[in-house]
Design a protein around this motif. Structure first.
Motif, mmCIF file in Angstrom:
data_model
loop_
_atom_site.group_PDB
_atom_site.id
_atom_site.type_symbol
_atom_site.label_atom_id
_atom_site.label_comp_id
_atom_site.label_asym_id
_atom_site.label_seq_id
_atom_site.Cartn_x
_atom_site.Cartn_y
_atom_site.Cartn_z
ATOM 1 N N VAL A 150 0.400 -14.414 -17.935
ATOM 2 C CA VAL A 150 -0.121 -12.932 -17.381
ATOM 3 C C VAL A 150 -0.658 -13.339 -15.810
ATOM 4 C CG1 VAL A 150 -1.491 -10.975 -17.685
ATOM 5 C CG2 VAL A 150 -0.011 -11.493 -19.208
ATOM 6 N N GLU A 151 -1.716 -13.998 -16.281
ATOM 7 C CA GLU A 151 -2.206 -14.163 -14.619
ATOM 8 C C GLU A 151 -1.706 -14.976 -13.826
ATOM 9 O OE1 GLU A 151 -4.762 -17.555 -15.994
ATOM 10 O OE2 GLU A 151 -6.633 -15.670 -17.068
ATOM 11 N N ALA A 152 -0.268 -15.057 -13.944
ATOM 12 C CA ALA A 152 0.685 -15.814 -12.918
ATOM 13 C C ALA A 152 1.323 -14.224 -11.803
ATOM 14 C CB ALA A 152 1.707 -17.372 -13.338
ATOM 15 N N MET A 153 1.482 -13.396 -12.554
ATOM 16 C CA MET A 153 2.512 -12.335 -12.502
ATOM 17 C C MET A 153 1.680 -11.573 -10.900
ATOM 18 S SD MET A 153 3.514 -10.648 -15.858
ATOM 19 C CE MET A 153 3.942 -9.089 -15.821
ATOM 20 N N PRO A 154 2.498 -11.418 -10.055
ATOM 21 C CA PRO A 154 1.286 -10.866 -9.299
ATOM 22 C C PRO A 154 0.932 -8.845 -9.438
ATOM 23 C CG PRO A 154 4.159 -10.748 -8.571
ATOM 24 C CD PRO A 154 3.821 -11.032 -10.151
ATOM 25 N N ILE A 155 0.358 -8.672 -8.745
ATOM 26 C CA ILE A 155 -0.749 -7.563 -8.825
ATOM 27 C C ILE A 155 0.128 -6.543 -8.449
ATOM 28 C CG2 ILE A 155 -2.645 -6.014 -8.590
ATOM 29 C CD1 ILE A 155 -4.095 -9.080 -7.665
ATOM 30 N N ARG A 156 0.532 -5.610 -9.368
ATOM 31 C CA ARG A 156 1.241 -4.854 -9.201
ATOM 32 C C ARG A 156 1.072 -3.502 -8.291
ATOM 33 N NH1 ARG A 156 1.648 1.158 -10.983
ATOM 34 N NH2 ARG A 156 3.681 1.626 -10.433
ATOM 35 N N ARG A 157 1.354 -3.030 -7.111
ATOM 36 C CA ARG A 157 1.131 -2.612 -5.674
ATOM 37 C C ARG A 157 1.297 -0.673 -6.013
ATOM 38 N NH1 ARG A 157 2.019 -4.715 -0.447
ATOM 39 N NH2 ARG A 157 1.427 -6.760 -0.223
ATOM 40 N N LEU A 158 0.554 -0.384 -6.031
ATOM 41 C CA LEU A 158 1.024 1.200 -5.924
ATOM 42 C C LEU A 158 1.970 1.900 -5.311
ATOM 43 C CD1 LEU A 158 -0.900 3.466 -7.303
ATOM 44 C CD2 LEU A 158 -2.277 4.319 -4.705
ATOM 45 N N MET A 159 2.895 3.108 -6.381
ATOM 46 C CA MET A 159 4.012 2.747 -5.470
ATOM 47 C C MET A 159 3.494 4.807 -5.555
ATOM 48 S SD MET A 159 6.254 1.222 -6.295
ATOM 49 C CE MET A 159 7.447 1.374 -6.466
ATOM 50 N N VAL A 160 4.373 5.532 -4.318
ATOM 51 C CA VAL A 160 4.207 6.349 -3.940
ATOM 52 C C VAL A 160 4.140 7.712 -4.939
ATOM 53 C CG1 VAL A 160 5.639 8.551 -2.603
ATOM 54 C CG2 VAL A 160 4.937 5.909 -1.315
ATOM 55 N N SER A 161 5.075 7.294 -5.494
ATOM 56 C CA SER A 161 5.679 7.872 -7.386
ATOM 57 C C SER A 161 4.182 7.877 -8.203
ATOM 58 C CB SER A 161 6.443 7.433 -8.273
ATOM 59 O OG SER A 161 6.597 6.482 -8.402
ATOM 60 N N ASP A 162 3.388 7.336 -7.691
ATOM 61 C CA ASP A 162 2.160 7.217 -8.860
ATOM 62 C C ASP A 162 1.244 8.130 -7.953
ATOM 63 O OD1 ASP A 162 2.431 4.740 -10.049
ATOM 64 O OD2 ASP A 162 1.951 3.452 -9.070
ATOM 65 N N VAL A 199 5.051 13.878 7.515
ATOM 66 C CA VAL A 199 4.940 13.065 7.955
ATOM 67 C C VAL A 199 2.745 12.818 7.772
ATOM 68 C CG1 VAL A 199 4.260 12.476 10.277
ATOM 69 C CG2 VAL A 199 6.143 13.237 9.202
ATOM 70 N N GLU A 200 1.985 13.771 8.066
ATOM 71 C CA GLU A 200 0.489 13.561 7.379
ATOM 72 C C GLU A 200 -0.182 12.441 6.542
ATOM 73 O OE1 GLU A 200 -0.941 17.578 9.977
ATOM 74 O OE2 GLU A 200 0.241 17.546 8.374
ATOM 75 N N ILE A 201 1.035 13.037 5.149
ATOM 76 C CA ILE A 201 1.076 12.591 3.898
ATOM 77 C C ILE A 201 1.174 11.462 3.970
ATOM 78 C CG2 ILE A 201 1.302 12.964 1.649
ATOM 79 C CD1 ILE A 201 1.617 16.107 2.514
ATOM 80 N N ALA A 202 2.534 11.198 4.324
ATOM 81 C CA ALA A 202 2.856 9.597 4.782
ATOM 82 C C ALA A 202 2.165 8.980 5.562
ATOM 83 C CB ALA A 202 4.542 9.931 5.512
ATOM 84 N N ALA A 203 1.214 9.283 6.460
ATOM 85 C CA ALA A 203 0.843 8.164 7.176
ATOM 86 C C ALA A 203 -0.968 8.307 6.281
ATOM 87 C CB ALA A 203 0.083 8.504 8.074
ATOM 88 N N TYR A 204 -1.459 9.104 5.567
ATOM 89 C CA TYR A 204 -2.800 8.490 4.903
ATOM 90 C C TYR A 204 -2.252 7.585 3.508
ATOM 91 C CZ TYR A 204 -6.292 9.883 1.615
ATOM 92 O OH TYR A 204 -6.783 10.063 0.745
ATOM 93 N N LEU A 205 -1.421 7.792 3.283
ATOM 94 C CA LEU A 205 -0.900 6.896 1.605
ATOM 95 C C LEU A 205 -0.293 6.033 2.187
ATOM 96 C CD1 LEU A 205 1.517 9.370 0.057
ATOM 97 C CD2 LEU A 205 -1.023 8.809 -0.703
ATOM 98 N N SER A 206 0.537 5.563 3.451
ATOM 99 C CA SER A 206 0.273 4.361 4.500
ATOM 100 C C SER A 206 -1.397 3.267 4.164
ATOM 101 C CB SER A 206 0.495 4.384 5.402
ATOM 102 O OG SER A 206 3.096 4.873 5.483
ATOM 103 N N LYS A 207 -1.591 3.658 5.181
ATOM 104 C CA LYS A 207 -3.044 3.690 5.093
ATOM 105 C C LYS A 207 -3.966 3.429 3.386
ATOM 106 C CE LYS A 207 -4.169 5.761 9.034
ATOM 107 N NZ LYS A 207 -4.621 7.236 10.074
ATOM 108 N N LYS A 208 -3.710 3.959 2.981
ATOM 109 C CA LYS A 208 -4.471 3.851 1.368
ATOM 110 C C LYS A 208 -3.452 2.404 0.463
ATOM 111 C CE LYS A 208 -8.155 6.903 1.741
ATOM 112 N NZ LYS A 208 -9.538 6.202 2.157
ATOM 113 N N ILE A 209 -2.650 2.921 0.303
ATOM 114 C CA ILE A 209 -1.638 1.357 -0.364
ATOM 115 C C ILE A 209 -1.558 0.446 -0.031
ATOM 116 C CG2 ILE A 209 0.583 1.796 -1.397
ATOM 117 C CD1 ILE A 209 0.586 4.151 -1.819
ATOM 118 N N GLY A 210 -1.610 0.444 1.353
ATOM 119 C CA GLY A 210 -2.042 -0.832 2.606
ATOM 120 C C GLY A 210 -0.029 -1.209 2.665
ATOM 121 N N ASN A 211 1.124 -0.429 2.200
ATOM 122 C CA ASN A 211 2.004 -0.412 2.376
ATOM 123 C C ASN A 211 2.665 0.705 3.527
ATOM 124 O OD1 ASN A 211 2.509 -3.253 1.122
ATOM 125 N ND2 ASN A 211 3.166 -1.280 -0.918
#
Length: 78
Positions: free
Chosen positions: A5-17, A33-45
């Motif tokens: 479990v410790e070796a598993m990568p951290i699950r990244r937040l998905m848009v569907s979340d 477009v504005e929502i995508a830009a906002y989520l990009s900043k918050k999610i980091g992807n």
């Protein structure tokens, strides 16, 4: 098992979340477009407008299905 479990990568937040955030921002009048830009900043992807649109559209379809399957309350006759 803990080592696995410790070796598993951290699950990244998905848009569907982020459905509640997407719905709230759409209700306030923000574009996909504005929502995508906002989520990009918050999610980091990077998040594309099309991904936000698909998640929102799927959410609306699920809501419609829930409402269609919900039987109205029976009205008691006096």
């Amino acid at each position: 098992m803990l080592n696995e479990v410790e070796a598993m990568p951290i699950r990244r937040l998905m848009v569907s979340d982020c459905v509640p955030v997407i719905v709230a921002l759409k209700d306030k009048g923000y574009s996909f477009v504005e929502i995508a830009a906002y989520l990009s900043k918050k999610i980091g992807n990077p998040v594309k407008r099309g991904n936000v649109y698909r998640v929102y559209r799927d959410h609306l379809a699920e809501e419609e299905m829930r409402e269609a399957n919900h039987e109205p309350d029976e009205i008691e006759e006096e």
